[in-house]
Design a protein around this motif. Sequence first.
Motif, PDB file in Angstrom:
ATOM      1  N   VAL A 199       0.817  -1.211   0.000  1.00 37.14           N
ATOM      2  CA  VAL A 199       0.000   0.000   0.000  1.00 37.14           C
ATOM      3  C   VAL A 199       0.854   1.266   0.000  1.00 37.14           C
ATOM      4  N   PHE A 200       1.956   1.250   0.764  1.00 33.80           N
ATOM      5  CA  PHE A 200       2.770   2.456   0.896  1.00 33.80           C
ATOM      6  C   PHE A 200       3.964   2.500  -0.060  1.00 33.80           C
ATOM      7  N   SER A 201       4.047   1.548  -0.966  1.00 34.93           N
ATOM      8  CA  SER A 201       5.242   1.452  -1.819  1.00 34.93           C
ATOM      9  C   SER A 201       5.455   2.690  -2.680  1.00 34.93           C
ATOM     10  N   PHE A 202       4.389   3.332  -3.138  1.00 33.13           N
ATOM     11  CA  PHE A 202       4.530   4.503  -4.006  1.00 33.13           C
ATOM     12  C   PHE A 202       4.053   5.778  -3.312  1.00 33.13           C
ATOM     13  N   CYS A 203       3.969   5.742  -1.986  1.00 31.67           N
ATOM     14  CA  CYS A 203       3.506   6.899  -1.228  1.00 31.67           C
ATOM     15  C   CYS A 203       4.685   7.584  -0.540  1.00 31.67           C
ATOM     16  N   GLU A 256      11.572   3.424   5.517  1.00 22.83           N
ATOM     17  CA  GLU A 256      11.331   4.805   5.100  1.00 22.83           C
ATOM     18  C   GLU A 256       9.902   5.028   4.620  1.00 22.83           C
ATOM     19  N   LYS A 257       9.178   3.951   4.325  1.00 20.34           N
ATOM     20  CA  LYS A 257       7.823   4.080   3.797  1.00 20.34           C
ATOM     21  C   LYS A 257       6.732   4.003   4.869  1.00 20.34           C
ATOM     22  N   PHE A 258       6.938   3.172   5.892  1.00 22.14           N
ATOM     23  CA  PHE A 258       5.899   3.010   6.909  1.00 22.14           C
ATOM     24  C   PHE A 258       6.490   2.437   8.189  1.00 22.14           C
ATOM     25  N   MET A 294       1.363  12.660   7.070  1.00 21.31           N
ATOM     26  CA  MET A 294       1.252  11.220   7.285  1.00 21.31           C
ATOM     27  C   MET A 294      -0.194  10.744   7.213  1.00 21.31           C
ATOM     28  N   THR A 295      -0.365   9.504   6.746  1.00 18.58           N
ATOM     29  CA  THR A 295      -1.635   8.794   6.828  1.00 18.58           C
ATOM     30  C   THR A 295      -1.484   7.755   7.934  1.00 18.58           C
ATOM     31  N   GLY A 327       2.241   5.984   7.701  1.00 13.17           N
ATOM     32  CA  GLY A 327       2.878   6.043   6.401  1.00 13.17           C
ATOM     33  C   GLY A 327       2.947   7.468   5.878  1.00 13.17           C
ATOM     34  N   PRO A 328       4.164   8.020   5.747  1.00 15.87           N
ATOM     35  CA  PRO A 328       5.452   7.506   6.210  1.00 15.87           C
ATOM     36  C   PRO A 328       5.613   7.730   7.711  1.00 15.87           C
TER      37      PRO A 328
END
Length: 282
Positions: A52-56, A111-113, A134-135, A218-219
Amino acid sequence: MGIETTTPNRKGNKEIYGLPVETNSHSKPRKCRRRHRKMSPVQRLYQTCKDVFSFCGAGIVPSPEDIQRLRSVLDTMEPADVGLTPELPYFRMTVARRTPAITYLHLHECEKFSMGIFCLPPSGVLPLHNHPGMTVFSKLLFGTMHIKSYDWVADAPEDKSTSANPSPATPPGVRLAKVKVDADFTAPCNTSILYPADGGNMHCFTAVTACAVLDVLGPPYSDPDGRHCQYYLDFPFSHFSVDGVSVAEEEKEGYAWLQEIEKPEDLAVDGAKYRGPKIVEN
């Protein structure tokens, strides 16, 4: 503080959410199905977060479909899935401190989550703080917790003077915020989600009973990247008067003034080793 990890078998089939995505001629479908059945809930959570967070990044919110996918995984999480019971010492009252210490169990961070669990004894408090860019997903695993959260009021002026009500004087730099949530939550309940600019980005947790909350960010916080955890004091709207800001009398309870403060001196968050099912990082 880290968690023990193991290296996946890179000669085998790749898996996403426990499902095989590539099969060679020597693989047996039955073996793949067996792997899927054995994936622990916390491993499934890790795999979902990774995807989910790979491109965030900071200020970039996952798609609605990804939000729902991660929320669905968290909604099914239970204390036993992360090795917790209310009888553990983290959740006991102590008389040594005026403010009960909170325990944080670190599950994973990159670094992503990040993934972690806050363990609060009765009356434990995580003071009002923000989540810049952040989410955040918060799943109450057990117990009852009071959550109060705010969002900034867009375009509301900051008070940079002390020319407001003479008693008390307005502190410099206070900013108007709108109450998003002010209620008790008892597990089991749905996962709560906050976003960079809405959903209650500034929140405070108060343990009504011993409770545990699983947090996914995330992040994650990062001082070098400008994602510093900022703490606040909140004041009722009627406490101050700022030029150019007015709210109808019947709506005043839905607003407050927030003032930045240093980390509260009585806040104690102790790290402890996560002892639940292992997470295989890949």
